[in-house]
Write a protein that holds these residues in place. Structure first.
Motif, PDB file in Angstrom:
ATOM      1  N   ASP A 109       0.832  -1.208   0.000  1.00  0.00           N
ATOM      2  CA  ASP A 109       0.000   0.000   0.000  1.00  0.00           C
ATOM      3  C   ASP A 109       0.867   1.259   0.000  1.00  0.00           C
ATOM      4  O   ASP A 109       0.540   2.249  -0.649  1.00  0.00           O
ATOM      5  CB  ASP A 109      -0.933   0.008   1.218  1.00  0.00           C
ATOM      6  N   ILE A 112       2.283   2.025  -3.381  1.00  0.00           N
ATOM      7  CA  ILE A 112       1.287   2.644  -4.247  1.00  0.00           C
ATOM      8  C   ILE A 112       1.169   4.143  -3.980  1.00  0.00           C
ATOM      9  O   ILE A 112       1.040   4.948  -4.901  1.00  0.00           O
ATOM     10  CB  ILE A 112      -0.058   1.930  -4.059  1.00  0.00           C
ATOM     11  N   ILE A 113       1.228   4.529  -2.717  1.00  0.00           N
ATOM     12  CA  ILE A 113       1.151   5.952  -2.400  1.00  0.00           C
ATOM     13  C   ILE A 113       2.396   6.671  -2.913  1.00  0.00           C
ATOM     14  O   ILE A 113       2.312   7.797  -3.425  1.00  0.00           O
ATOM     15  CB  ILE A 113       0.922   6.161  -0.887  1.00  0.00           C
ATOM     16  N   ALA A 116       1.873   7.148  -6.528  1.00  0.00           N
ATOM     17  CA  ALA A 116       0.857   8.189  -6.753  1.00  0.00           C
ATOM     18  C   ALA A 116       1.464   9.581  -6.603  1.00  0.00           C
ATOM     19  O   ALA A 116       1.219  10.476  -7.423  1.00  0.00           O
ATOM     20  CB  ALA A 116      -0.303   8.021  -5.779  1.00  0.00           C
ATOM     21  N   PRO A 125      -6.986   5.948 -11.864  1.00  0.00           N
ATOM     22  CA  PRO A 125      -7.683   4.890 -11.125  1.00  0.00           C
ATOM     23  C   PRO A 125      -7.441   3.494 -11.731  1.00  0.00           C
ATOM     24  O   PRO A 125      -7.272   2.527 -10.977  1.00  0.00           O
ATOM     25  CB  PRO A 125      -9.158   5.293 -11.236  1.00  0.00           C
ATOM     26  N   GLN A 128      -4.032   2.455 -10.604  1.00  0.00           N
ATOM     27  CA  GLN A 128      -4.028   2.086  -9.200  1.00  0.00           C
ATOM     28  C   GLN A 128      -4.637   0.698  -9.019  1.00  0.00           C
ATOM     29  O   GLN A 128      -4.092  -0.143  -8.298  1.00  0.00           O
ATOM     30  CB  GLN A 128      -4.789   3.087  -8.330  1.00  0.00           C
ATOM     31  N   ALA A 129      -5.762   0.458  -9.691  1.00  0.00           N
ATOM     32  CA  ALA A 129      -6.452  -0.829  -9.545  1.00  0.00           C
ATOM     33  C   ALA A 129      -5.522  -1.977  -9.934  1.00  0.00           C
ATOM     34  O   ALA A 129      -5.427  -2.988  -9.237  1.00  0.00           O
ATOM     35  CB  ALA A 129      -7.724  -0.861 -10.383  1.00  0.00           C
ATOM     36  N   GLN A 132      -2.747  -2.264  -7.288  1.00  0.00           N
ATOM     37  CA  GLN A 132      -3.228  -2.846  -6.024  1.00  0.00           C
ATOM     38  C   GLN A 132      -3.313  -4.367  -6.203  1.00  0.00           C
ATOM     39  O   GLN A 132      -2.978  -5.133  -5.296  1.00  0.00           O
ATOM     40  CB  GLN A 132      -4.603  -2.300  -5.612  1.00  0.00           C
TER      41      GLN A 132
ATOM     42  N   ARG B  31     -11.939   5.410  -7.263  1.00  0.00           N
ATOM     43  CA  ARG B  31     -10.721   4.589  -7.147  1.00  0.00           C
ATOM     44  C   ARG B  31     -11.009   3.335  -6.321  1.00  0.00           C
ATOM     45  O   ARG B  31     -10.554   2.242  -6.638  1.00  0.00           O
ATOM     46  CB  ARG B  31      -9.585   5.389  -6.485  1.00  0.00           C
ATOM     47  N   ASN B  34     -12.961   0.728  -8.220  1.00  0.00           N
ATOM     48  CA  ASN B  34     -12.124   0.090  -9.244  1.00  0.00           C
ATOM     49  C   ASN B  34     -11.088  -0.855  -8.662  1.00  0.00           C
ATOM     50  O   ASN B  34     -10.840  -1.925  -9.192  1.00  0.00           O
ATOM     51  CB  ASN B  34     -11.386   1.165 -10.052  1.00  0.00           C
ATOM     52  N   ALA B  35     -10.438  -0.392  -7.575  1.00  0.00           N
ATOM     53  CA  ALA B  35      -9.359  -1.192  -7.011  1.00  0.00           C
ATOM     54  C   ALA B  35      -9.889  -2.328  -6.149  1.00  0.00           C
ATOM     55  O   ALA B  35      -9.252  -3.377  -6.030  1.00  0.00           O
ATOM     56  CB  ALA B  35      -8.417  -0.314  -6.192  1.00  0.00           C
ATOM     57  N   TYR B  36     -11.066  -2.124  -5.548  1.00  0.00           N
ATOM     58  CA  TYR B  36     -11.630  -3.114  -4.633  1.00  0.00           C
ATOM     59  C   TYR B  36     -13.087  -3.365  -4.980  1.00  0.00           C
ATOM     60  O   TYR B  36     -13.999  -2.903  -4.281  1.00  0.00           O
ATOM     61  CB  TYR B  36     -11.528  -2.629  -3.184  1.00  0.00           C
ATOM     62  N   GLN B 101      -9.872   0.930   5.737  1.00  0.00           N
ATOM     63  CA  GLN B 101      -8.506   0.846   5.222  1.00  0.00           C
ATOM     64  C   GLN B 101      -8.524   1.033   3.708  1.00  0.00           C
ATOM     65  O   GLN B 101      -7.656   1.700   3.149  1.00  0.00           O
ATOM     66  CB  GLN B 101      -7.886  -0.510   5.590  1.00  0.00           C
ATOM     67  N   GLN B 105      -6.885   4.157   1.936  1.00  0.00           N
ATOM     68  CA  GLN B 105      -5.851   3.987   0.904  1.00  0.00           C
ATOM     69  C   GLN B 105      -6.199   4.845  -0.317  1.00  0.00           C
ATOM     70  O   GLN B 105      -5.336   5.557  -0.837  1.00  0.00           O
ATOM     71  CB  GLN B 105      -5.747   2.504   0.519  1.00  0.00           C
ATOM     72  N   CYS B 106      -7.442   4.773  -0.753  1.00  0.00           N
ATOM     73  CA  CYS B 106      -7.832   5.496  -1.968  1.00  0.00           C
ATOM     74  C   CYS B 106      -7.867   7.005  -1.745  1.00  0.00           C
ATOM     75  O   CYS B 106      -7.506   7.782  -2.634  1.00  0.00           O
ATOM     76  CB  CYS B 106      -9.173   4.979  -2.479  1.00  0.00           C
ATOM     77  N   GLN B 108      -5.889   8.569   0.303  1.00  0.00           N
ATOM     78  CA  GLN B 108      -4.480   8.977   0.351  1.00  0.00           C
ATOM     79  C   GLN B 108      -3.873   9.016  -1.045  1.00  0.00           C
ATOM     80  O   GLN B 108      -3.048   9.878  -1.331  1.00  0.00           O
ATOM     81  CB  GLN B 108      -3.691   8.035   1.253  1.00  0.00           C
ATOM     82  N   VAL B 109      -4.276   8.081  -1.897  1.00  0.00           N
ATOM     83  CA  VAL B 109      -3.789   8.128  -3.286  1.00  0.00           C
ATOM     84  C   VAL B 109      -4.300   9.404  -3.953  1.00  0.00           C
ATOM     85  O   VAL B 109      -3.539  10.117  -4.615  1.00  0.00           O
ATOM     86  CB  VAL B 109      -4.220   6.873  -4.077  1.00  0.00           C
TER      87      VAL B 109
END
Lengths: 147, 143
Positions: A109, A112-113, A116, A125, A128-129, A132, B31, B34-36, B101, B105-106, B108-109
């Motif tokens: 995680d 990833i930040i 970013a 997005p 990121q997906a 992740q 986000r 899409n990610a989760y 969480q 996370q998203c 913070q991104v």
């Protein structure tokens, strides 16, 4: 077996192609130790970890961060074969290093930040997906040989 | 525990967003979906296409709640009490310590994308701690 679409492979390659492994690795590891200070437990012999400034400037942190991210690069080259690629590393983390696999998720995680903050708008997005998913799969492979 | 320095950094970061809170809310949710993908299961009644009015509207709500929390960092439990009830008794989202969480996370991104280098390790740490504190309050009444 994890399936990677052509688009996902492209998103991984295009980001990775622009990553400075040494800088990015150092930054990710430093942030892990700063944001989740309990992770410092694995690095007793790293010297001064007493403040964010000390951690960021610590040469052992930088070197180890580079090592970790270089290994991540190996994962990217072997997406179809991750569990085998990481088999020995997984055993090492379990038997010798005694690292709780939860830490792999935390580092993923954080990576990833870092990406970013570095790529800003280009870290879409969709990007990121995919990433992740990648860090999740890498963490899973690293935990695979735990017993 | 949020230190005085953490609180200062959080307020500063929020101050830098100057009006783009709604965009950040929408982007964070987009986000996250899409990610989760499993997080979408809580929104079967939503139009989940990009830039949908519902995503924008909900993103705005979420960010407003975080803004309230930030104005009440010394008293999160009380400030978020209604929201805590809502999550525990109505929404019953998988206990916030897990789901938040993903939202954290998203968020913070989304912040890192906007702030780049300004999303320093110290700011990152403060925001992460803040989101953990919010999650803890939201989960307080679950059982």
């Amino acid at each position: 077996m994890v399936h990677w679409s052509a688009e996902e492979k492209q998103l991984i390659a295009s980001v990775w192609g622009k990553v400075n492994v040494e800088e990015c690795g150092a930054e990710a590891l430093a942030r892990l130790l700063i944001v989740y200070p309990w992770t410092q437990r694995f690095f007793d012999n790293f010297g001064n970890l007493s403040s964010p400034t000390a951690i960021i400037g610590n040469p052992k942190v930088r070197a180890h961060g580079k090592k970790v991210l270089t290994s991540f690069g190996e994962a990217i080259k072997n997406l179809e074969n991750l569990k085998v690629t990481y088999s020995k590393l997984s055993e090492l983390h379990c038997d010798k290093l005694h690292v709780d696999p939860e830490n792999f998720r935390l580092l993923g995680d954080i990576l990833i930040i870092v990406l970013a903050a570095h790529f800003t708008k280009d870290f879409t997005p969709a990007c990121q997906a995919t990433w992740q998913k990648l860090v999740g799969v890498v963490a899973h492979a690293l935990a695979h040989k735990y017993h | 525990m949020l230190t005085a320095e953490d609180k200062k950094l959080i307020q500063q970061v929020w101050g830098k967003l100057g009006g783009s809170e709604e965009d950040i809310g929408a982007e964070t949710l987009w986000r996250m979906f899409n990610a989760y993908p499993p997080t979408k299961t809580y929104f079967p009644h939503f139009d989940l296409s990009q830039c949908s009015d519902q995503i924008r509207g909900h993103g705005k709500k979420v960010v407003a709640a975080l803004g309230t929390a930030i104005k009440n960092l010394d008293n999160l439990s009380q400030a978020l009490s209604e929201l805590s009830n809502l999550h525990a008794y109505n929404l019953r989202v998988d206990p916030p310590r897990f789901s938040l969480q993903l939202l954290s996370q998203c968020l913070q991104v989304a912040l890192a994308v906007r702030l780049g280098k300004e999303y320093t390790p110290e700011v990152h740490s403060a925001v992460d701690k803040f989101m953990s504190a919010v999650a803890a309050v939201l989960a307080e009444k679950y059982r």
